[in-house]
Design a protein around this motif. Structure first.
Motif, PDB file in Angstrom:
ATOM      1  N   LYS A  35       0.878  -1.168   0.000  1.00 35.65           N
ATOM      2  CA  LYS A  35       0.000   0.000   0.000  1.00 35.65           C
ATOM      3  C   LYS A  35       0.915   1.217   0.000  1.00 35.65           C
ATOM      4  O   LYS A  35       1.648   1.453   0.970  1.00 35.65           O
ATOM      5  CB  LYS A  35      -0.881  -0.026   1.249  1.00 35.65           C
ATOM      6  CG  LYS A  35      -1.798   1.156   1.392  1.00 35.65           C
ATOM      7  CD  LYS A  35      -2.599   0.997   2.687  1.00 35.65           C
ATOM      8  CE  LYS A  35      -3.410   2.212   3.005  1.00 35.65           C
ATOM      9  NZ  LYS A  35      -4.146   2.050   4.268  1.00 35.65           N
ATOM     10  N   LEU A  36       0.924   1.970  -1.101  1.00 39.45           N
ATOM     11  CA  LEU A  36       1.825   3.113  -1.235  1.00 39.45           C
ATOM     12  C   LEU A  36       1.146   4.380  -0.737  1.00 39.45           C
ATOM     13  O   LEU A  36       0.079   4.757  -1.216  1.00 39.45           O
ATOM     14  CB  LEU A  36       2.247   3.273  -2.704  1.00 39.45           C
ATOM     15  CG  LEU A  36       2.977   2.068  -3.303  1.00 39.45           C
ATOM     16  CD1 LEU A  36       3.202   2.276  -4.790  1.00 39.45           C
ATOM     17  CD2 LEU A  36       4.284   1.829  -2.580  1.00 39.45           C
ATOM     18  N   ALA A  46      -1.821   4.543 -12.230  1.00 37.68           N
ATOM     19  CA  ALA A  46      -0.559   3.931 -11.839  1.00 37.68           C
ATOM     20  C   ALA A  46      -0.029   3.166 -13.040  1.00 37.68           C
ATOM     21  O   ALA A  46      -0.786   2.495 -13.736  1.00 37.68           O
ATOM     22  CB  ALA A  46      -0.770   2.991 -10.659  1.00 37.68           C
ATOM     23  N   GLN A  47       1.278   3.297 -13.284  1.00 39.46           N
ATOM     24  CA  GLN A  47       1.874   2.653 -14.456  1.00 39.46           C
ATOM     25  C   GLN A  47       3.286   2.185 -14.123  1.00 39.46           C
ATOM     26  O   GLN A  47       4.096   2.964 -13.638  1.00 39.46           O
ATOM     27  CB  GLN A  47       1.926   3.646 -15.623  1.00 39.46           C
ATOM     28  CG  GLN A  47       2.533   3.110 -16.890  1.00 39.46           C
ATOM     29  CD  GLN A  47       1.632   2.096 -17.573  1.00 39.46           C
ATOM     30  OE1 GLN A  47       0.414   2.291 -17.635  1.00 39.46           O
ATOM     31  NE2 GLN A  47       2.207   1.033 -18.063  1.00 39.46           N
ATOM     32  N   PHE A  48       3.550   0.898 -14.382  1.00 38.91           N
ATOM     33  CA  PHE A  48       4.901   0.372 -14.224  1.00 38.91           C
ATOM     34  C   PHE A  48       5.748   0.769 -15.423  1.00 38.91           C
ATOM     35  O   PHE A  48       5.255   0.825 -16.551  1.00 38.91           O
ATOM     36  CB  PHE A  48       4.882  -1.160 -14.130  1.00 38.91           C
ATOM     37  CG  PHE A  48       4.373  -1.676 -12.812  1.00 38.91           C
ATOM     38  CD1 PHE A  48       5.186  -1.682 -11.695  1.00 38.91           C
ATOM     39  CD2 PHE A  48       3.086  -2.171 -12.708  1.00 38.91           C
ATOM     40  CE1 PHE A  48       4.724  -2.158 -10.483  1.00 38.91           C
ATOM     41  CE2 PHE A  48       2.610  -2.658 -11.505  1.00 38.91           C
ATOM     42  CZ  PHE A  48       3.434  -2.649 -10.389  1.00 38.91           C
ATOM     43  N   MET A  54      10.397   0.558 -11.596  1.00 34.55           N
ATOM     44  CA  MET A  54       9.804   1.828 -11.183  1.00 34.55           C
ATOM     45  C   MET A  54       8.306   1.822 -11.457  1.00 34.55           C
ATOM     46  O   MET A  54       7.839   1.157 -12.387  1.00 34.55           O
ATOM     47  CB  MET A  54      10.452   2.981 -11.945  1.00 34.55           C
ATOM     48  CG  MET A  54      11.906   3.150 -11.646  1.00 34.55           C
ATOM     49  SD  MET A  54      12.842   4.296 -12.692  1.00 34.55           S
ATOM     50  CE  MET A  54      11.697   5.444 -13.289  1.00 34.55           C
ATOM     51  N   LEU A  55       7.591   2.576 -10.655  1.00 38.14           N
ATOM     52  CA  LEU A  55       6.152   2.738 -10.788  1.00 38.14           C
ATOM     53  C   LEU A  55       5.844   4.220 -10.668  1.00 38.14           C
ATOM     54  O   LEU A  55       6.374   4.894  -9.778  1.00 38.14           O
ATOM     55  CB  LEU A  55       5.438   1.957  -9.674  1.00 38.14           C
ATOM     56  CG  LEU A  55       3.949   2.162  -9.480  1.00 38.14           C
ATOM     57  CD1 LEU A  55       3.167   1.576 -10.655  1.00 38.14           C
ATOM     58  CD2 LEU A  55       3.481   1.536  -8.189  1.00 38.14           C
ATOM     59  N   ALA A  56       5.001   4.746 -11.543  1.00 37.32           N
ATOM     60  CA  ALA A  56       4.579   6.146 -11.478  1.00 37.32           C
ATOM     61  C   ALA A  56       3.099   6.195 -11.118  1.00 37.32           C
ATOM     62  O   ALA A  56       2.312   5.390 -11.606  1.00 37.32           O
ATOM     63  CB  ALA A  56       4.821   6.846 -12.807  1.00 37.32           C
ATOM     64  N   THR A  57       2.737   7.143 -10.250  1.00 41.98           N
ATOM     65  CA  THR A  57       1.333   7.364  -9.911  1.00 41.98           C
ATOM     66  C   THR A  57       1.002   8.838 -10.133  1.00 41.98           C
ATOM     67  O   THR A  57       1.848   9.706  -9.976  1.00 41.98           O
ATOM     68  CB  THR A  57       1.028   6.976  -8.450  1.00 41.98           C
ATOM     69  OG1 THR A  57       1.881   7.709  -7.573  1.00 41.98           O
ATOM     70  CG2 THR A  57       1.192   5.482  -8.227  1.00 41.98           C
ATOM     71  N   ILE A  66       7.094   9.013  -8.352  1.00 42.48           N
ATOM     72  CA  ILE A  66       7.841   7.884  -8.897  1.00 42.48           C
ATOM     73  C   ILE A  66       8.273   7.021  -7.716  1.00 42.48           C
ATOM     74  O   ILE A  66       8.904   7.513  -6.770  1.00 42.48           O
ATOM     75  CB  ILE A  66       9.091   8.357  -9.686  1.00 42.48           C
ATOM     76  CG1 ILE A  66       8.698   9.363 -10.762  1.00 42.48           C
ATOM     77  CG2 ILE A  66       9.839   7.162 -10.265  1.00 42.48           C
ATOM     78  CD1 ILE A  66       7.804   8.842 -11.850  1.00 42.48           C
ATOM     79  N   TRP A  67       7.926   5.747  -7.796  1.00 40.47           N
ATOM     80  CA  TRP A  67       8.227   4.807  -6.724  1.00 40.47           C
ATOM     81  C   TRP A  67       9.240   3.792  -7.248  1.00 40.47           C
ATOM     82  O   TRP A  67       9.096   3.281  -8.356  1.00 40.47           O
ATOM     83  CB  TRP A  67       6.971   4.062  -6.284  1.00 40.47           C
ATOM     84  CG  TRP A  67       5.801   4.945  -5.986  1.00 40.47           C
ATOM     85  CD1 TRP A  67       4.886   5.409  -6.885  1.00 40.47           C
ATOM     86  CD2 TRP A  67       5.408   5.480  -4.727  1.00 40.47           C
ATOM     87  NE1 TRP A  67       3.953   6.186  -6.252  1.00 40.47           N
ATOM     88  CE2 TRP A  67       4.255   6.243  -4.921  1.00 40.47           C
ATOM     89  CE3 TRP A  67       5.931   5.360  -3.433  1.00 40.47           C
ATOM     90  CZ2 TRP A  67       3.609   6.895  -3.885  1.00 40.47           C
ATOM     91  CZ3 TRP A  67       5.284   6.003  -2.406  1.00 40.47           C
ATOM     92  CH2 TRP A  67       4.135   6.761  -2.637  1.00 40.47           C
TER      93      TRP A  67
END
Length: 74
Positions: A35-36, A46-48, A54-57, A66-67
């Protein structure tokens, strides 16, 4: 590792990452992996990244986050 991850935005200000891989069954497990937290309004998308961990939300708080993701051990 047979994980297949999906990330979802939510009206509760969080992004949820689920493992939907089958893990030997005909249906995915759907286990919540993470859970971010960090946005202050609903998360719309949300997109990988296709090749990087990396994951962007994006959110109604007018921010893109950017995660950095890490591989999960089986």
């Amino acid at each position: 590792d047979s994980s297949l991850l999906v990330a979802t935005g939510s009206a509760d200000k969080f992004c949820y990452v689920y493992d939907i891989a089958s893990h030997g069954s005909s249906q995915g497990s759907g286990n919540l992996i993470q859970k971010l937290e960090g946005h202050t309004d609903r998360v719309y998308g949300a997109q990988f990244h296709p090749t990087q961990a990396m994951l962007a939300t994006c959110s109604a708080d007018f921010r893109i986050k950017i995660w950095r993701t890490t591989a999960r051990s089986a």
